[in-house]
Design a protein around this motif. Structure first.
Motif, PDB file in Angstrom:
ATOM      1  N   ALA A  97       0.831  -1.206   0.000  1.00  0.00           N
ATOM      2  CA  ALA A  97       0.000   0.000   0.000  1.00  0.00           C
ATOM      3  C   ALA A  97       0.867   1.258   0.000  1.00  0.00           C
ATOM      4  CB  ALA A  97      -0.927   0.002   1.209  1.00  0.00           C
ATOM      5  N   LEU A  98       1.916   1.254   0.814  1.00  0.00           N
ATOM      6  CA  LEU A  98       2.799   2.413   0.875  1.00  0.00           C
ATOM      7  C   LEU A  98       3.549   2.593  -0.439  1.00  0.00           C
ATOM      8  CD1 LEU A  98       4.219   2.017   4.497  1.00  0.00           C
ATOM      9  CD2 LEU A  98       2.432   3.586   3.706  1.00  0.00           C
ATOM     10  N   ARG A  99       3.903   1.495  -1.071  1.00  0.00           N
ATOM     11  CA  ARG A  99       4.586   1.578  -2.360  1.00  0.00           C
ATOM     12  C   ARG A  99       3.706   2.262  -3.402  1.00  0.00           C
ATOM     13  NH1 ARG A  99       8.691  -0.884  -5.187  1.00  0.00           N
ATOM     14  NH2 ARG A  99       8.337  -1.180  -7.422  1.00  0.00           N
ATOM     15  N   GLU A 100       2.401   1.963  -3.349  1.00  0.00           N
ATOM     16  CA  GLU A 100       1.476   2.547  -4.315  1.00  0.00           C
ATOM     17  C   GLU A 100       1.189   4.011  -4.014  1.00  0.00           C
ATOM     18  OE1 GLU A 100      -2.855   1.411  -6.305  1.00  0.00           O
ATOM     19  OE2 GLU A 100      -1.727  -0.062  -5.144  1.00  0.00           O
ATOM     20  N   LEU A 101       1.082   4.343  -2.741  1.00  0.00           N
ATOM     21  CA  LEU A 101       0.727   5.711  -2.362  1.00  0.00           C
ATOM     22  C   LEU A 101       1.928   6.651  -2.335  1.00  0.00           C
ATOM     23  CD1 LEU A 101      -1.660   4.860   0.605  1.00  0.00           C
ATOM     24  CD2 LEU A 101      -2.345   5.798  -1.617  1.00  0.00           C
ATOM     25  N   LEU A 102       3.055   6.159  -1.809  1.00  0.00           N
ATOM     26  CA  LEU A 102       4.259   6.973  -1.624  1.00  0.00           C
ATOM     27  C   LEU A 102       5.444   6.188  -2.180  1.00  0.00           C
ATOM     28  CD1 LEU A 102       3.508   7.869   2.111  1.00  0.00           C
ATOM     29  CD2 LEU A 102       3.166   9.404   0.162  1.00  0.00           C
ATOM     30  N   PRO A 103       5.630   6.195  -3.493  1.00  0.00           N
ATOM     31  CA  PRO A 103       6.634   5.319  -4.119  1.00  0.00           C
ATOM     32  C   PRO A 103       8.055   5.473  -3.584  1.00  0.00           C
ATOM     33  CG  PRO A 103       5.190   6.279  -5.778  1.00  0.00           C
ATOM     34  CD  PRO A 103       4.870   6.968  -4.488  1.00  0.00           C
ATOM     35  N   GLY A 104       8.405   6.636  -3.091  1.00  0.00           N
ATOM     36  CA  GLY A 104       9.760   6.830  -2.579  1.00  0.00           C
ATOM     37  C   GLY A 104       9.931   6.493  -1.118  1.00  0.00           C
ATOM     38  N   ALA A 105       8.853   6.081  -0.477  1.00  0.00           N
ATOM     39  CA  ALA A 105       8.911   5.814   0.964  1.00  0.00           C
ATOM     40  C   ALA A 105       9.680   4.535   1.254  1.00  0.00           C
ATOM     41  CB  ALA A 105       7.500   5.723   1.539  1.00  0.00           C
ATOM     42  N   ARG A 106      10.398   4.537   2.362  1.00  0.00           N
ATOM     43  CA  ARG A 106      11.164   3.374   2.802  1.00  0.00           C
ATOM     44  C   ARG A 106      10.724   2.996   4.217  1.00  0.00           C
ATOM     45  NH1 ARG A 106      11.594   3.531  -1.793  1.00  0.00           N
ATOM     46  NH2 ARG A 106      13.451   3.782  -3.106  1.00  0.00           N
ATOM     47  N   ILE A 107      10.866   1.703   4.536  1.00  0.00           N
ATOM     48  CA  ILE A 107      10.517   1.193   5.867  1.00  0.00           C
ATOM     49  C   ILE A 107      11.780   0.673   6.545  1.00  0.00           C
ATOM     50  CG2 ILE A 107       9.152  -0.473   7.182  1.00  0.00           C
ATOM     51  CD1 ILE A 107       7.231  -0.617   4.792  1.00  0.00           C
ATOM     52  N   VAL A 108      12.073   1.201   7.726  1.00  0.00           N
ATOM     53  CA  VAL A 108      13.159   0.682   8.548  1.00  0.00           C
ATOM     54  C   VAL A 108      12.526  -0.192   9.621  1.00  0.00           C
ATOM     55  CG1 VAL A 108      15.082   1.229  10.075  1.00  0.00           C
ATOM     56  CG2 VAL A 108      14.569   2.731   8.133  1.00  0.00           C
ATOM     57  N   ALA A 109      12.795  -1.491   9.555  1.00  0.00           N
ATOM     58  CA  ALA A 109      12.220  -2.443  10.506  1.00  0.00           C
ATOM     59  C   ALA A 109      13.232  -2.738  11.604  1.00  0.00           C
ATOM     60  CB  ALA A 109      11.810  -3.726   9.805  1.00  0.00           C
ATOM     61  N   CYS A 110      12.916  -2.317  12.818  1.00  0.00           N
ATOM     62  CA  CYS A 110      13.788  -2.567  13.967  1.00  0.00           C
ATOM     63  C   CYS A 110      13.492  -3.971  14.507  1.00  0.00           C
ATOM     64  CB  CYS A 110      13.539  -1.531  15.059  1.00  0.00           C
ATOM     65  SG  CYS A 110      13.937   0.164  14.570  1.00  0.00           S
ATOM     66  N   VAL A 111      14.517  -4.771  14.648  1.00  0.00           N
ATOM     67  CA  VAL A 111      14.344  -6.136  15.133  1.00  0.00           C
ATOM     68  C   VAL A 111      15.331  -6.408  16.264  1.00  0.00           C
ATOM     69  CG1 VAL A 111      13.492  -6.983  12.911  1.00  0.00           C
ATOM     70  CG2 VAL A 111      15.939  -7.105  13.422  1.00  0.00           C
ATOM     71  N   ARG A 112      15.057  -7.491  16.978  1.00  0.00           N
ATOM     72  CA  ARG A 112      15.903  -7.874  18.113  1.00  0.00           C
ATOM     73  C   ARG A 112      15.731  -9.359  18.342  1.00  0.00           C
ATOM     74  NH1 ARG A 112      15.216  -4.958  24.066  1.00  0.00           N
ATOM     75  NH2 ARG A 112      17.154  -5.672  25.033  1.00  0.00           N
ATOM     76  N   HIS A 113      16.758  -9.997  18.868  1.00  0.00           N
ATOM     77  CA  HIS A 113      16.664 -11.418  19.202  1.00  0.00           C
ATOM     78  C   HIS A 113      15.396 -11.618  20.030  1.00  0.00           C
ATOM     79  CE1 HIS A 113      18.045 -15.396  19.331  1.00  0.00           C
ATOM     80  NE2 HIS A 113      18.694 -15.378  20.479  1.00  0.00           N
ATOM     81  N   VAL A 114      14.466 -12.440  19.532  1.00  0.00           N
ATOM     82  CA  VAL A 114      13.104 -12.484  20.059  1.00  0.00           C
ATOM     83  C   VAL A 114      13.017 -12.783  21.551  1.00  0.00           C
ATOM     84  CG1 VAL A 114      10.839 -13.589  19.812  1.00  0.00           C
ATOM     85  CG2 VAL A 114      12.190 -13.042  17.781  1.00  0.00           C
ATOM     86  N   PRO A 115      13.798 -13.717  22.108  1.00  0.00           N
ATOM     87  CA  PRO A 115      13.659 -13.940  23.554  1.00  0.00           C
ATOM     88  C   PRO A 115      13.961 -12.689  24.379  1.00  0.00           C
ATOM     89  CG  PRO A 115      15.549 -15.140  22.668  1.00  0.00           C
ATOM     90  CD  PRO A 115      14.741 -14.677  21.505  1.00  0.00           C
ATOM     91  N   TRP A 116      14.835 -11.824  23.851  1.00  0.00           N
ATOM     92  CA  TRP A 116      15.131 -10.594  24.576  1.00  0.00           C
ATOM     93  C   TRP A 116      14.011  -9.562  24.449  1.00  0.00           C
ATOM     94  CZ3 TRP A 116      18.321 -10.317  28.395  1.00  0.00           C
ATOM     95  CH2 TRP A 116      19.418 -11.196  28.452  1.00  0.00           C
ATOM     96  N   VAL A 117      13.212  -9.657  23.391  1.00  0.00           N
ATOM     97  CA  VAL A 117      12.026  -8.813  23.288  1.00  0.00           C
ATOM     98  C   VAL A 117      11.032  -9.199  24.377  1.00  0.00           C
ATOM     99  CG1 VAL A 117      10.038  -8.196  21.845  1.00  0.00           C
ATOM    100  CG2 VAL A 117      12.307  -8.446  20.802  1.00  0.00           C
ATOM    101  N   VAL A 118      10.771 -10.499  24.490  1.00  0.00           N
ATOM    102  CA  VAL A 118       9.861 -10.988  25.524  1.00  0.00           C
ATOM    103  C   VAL A 118      10.415 -10.672  26.913  1.00  0.00           C
ATOM    104  CG1 VAL A 118       8.716 -13.046  26.464  1.00  0.00           C
ATOM    105  CG2 VAL A 118       9.033 -12.806  23.981  1.00  0.00           C
ATOM    106  N   ASP A 119      11.710 -10.864  27.082  1.00  0.00           N
ATOM    107  CA  ASP A 119      12.370 -10.569  28.353  1.00  0.00           C
ATOM    108  C   ASP A 119      12.198  -9.102  28.729  1.00  0.00           C
ATOM    109  OD1 ASP A 119      14.983 -11.258  30.317  1.00  0.00           O
ATOM    110  OD2 ASP A 119      15.014  -9.235  29.488  1.00  0.00           O
TER     111      ASP A 119
END
Length: 272
Positions: A97-119
């Protein structure tokens, strides 16, 4: 719209608020913690769908104008900023959807080792033992196991975000629109992490101060029954500690970091 729009998304407790706090040091940028735009976006799409008896009068061109207008109108108070970052965990599920509406938009996905997210979430709950949290719909009680189950379910705080990142990671346009930013890189080498973000969005480098990060959302956190939820330490640095999760629970999520497996990166998504 003269402003450029980009998006911060990904897993909770994985550095999105810290990233926003750093980016807003740049006087050309606006960035903040998770806000209402994502929810408004979803609601608008729903209200313009067939469930609305008047949707027959809404064409694709009108639909696009309304959705684009959401971004420009919401951020009209920030017209002095050339680049706007909106933060919400759902943006990874809206890559197309973002690609269609805002073609130049970028997504930065912040991730982390999952057990530490739960922790990290469990640690917040224990630090606020007398305050039921919005994370669990203000329901008191439960155990570390039941809380973990609620978090990682498909509609849970962690599970939904994790599935959204995975969806974006394997999208055919992921190489162009998505960047994976690991929490571990952000806190261990913030200069390298920020440099990668600037390169990804095509903006000139700004010298950030990693020893004087300023951010506060204490009023929001208190209302959510989770003081400290968006706390950011003044100095970017890794804090070593032992997990507070039972060993079996920690091990349950140990192999969930698909972004660390080169063989799974079939779309050549950039990551740092």
């Amino acid at each position: 719209m003269h402003q450029k729009f980009h998006f911060i998304s990904g897993l909770p407790r994985s550095g999105s608020t810290l990233l926003a706090a750093l980016l807003r040091q740049n006087p050309r940028f606006h960035a903040n913690m998770s806000g209402p735009v994502g929810g408004l976006f979803n609601n608008l799409i729903g209200e313009m769908s067939g469930r609305n008896e008047f949707s027959v009068f809404i064409g694709d061109a009108q639909r696009k104008r309304v959705l684009r207008g959401l971004f420009s109108n919401f951020y009209e108070d920030n017209l002095d900023k050339d680049v706007v970052f909106d933060t919400n965990r759902l943006w990874c599920s809206k890559l197309r959807a973002l690609r269609e509406l805002l073609p130049g938009a970028r997504i930065v996905a912040c991730v982390r080792h999952v057990p530490w997210v739960v922790d990290s979430i469990e640690q917040l709950v224990r630090h606020n033992a007398l305050l039921p949290s919005a994370i669990f719909n203000f329901v008191p009680g439960g155990t570390v196991y039941s809380r973990a189950e609620a978090l990682v379910g498909g509609e849970g705080l962690v599970g939904y975000a994790y599935n959204a990142v995975k969806e974006a990671f394997f999208d055919e346009f992921a190489a162009e629109q998505l960047m994976i930013l690991q929490y571990e890189t952000l806190v261990n080498d913030p200069a390298r992490a920020l440099s990668a973000v600037y390169e990804f969005i095509g903006e000139p480098w700004f010298q950030h101060d990693f020893n004087n990060v300023i951010y506060s959302a204490s009023e929001f956190d208190i209302r959510a029954g989770t003081p400290g939820l968006h706390d950011v330490r003044p100095k970017v640095a890794r804090v070593e500690r032992q997990t507070i999760l039972p060993p079996d629970l920690f091990r349950r999520f140990e192999n969930d970091a698909f972004w660390r497996e080169p063989a799974l990166n079939v779309r050549s998504v950039r990551g740092v």
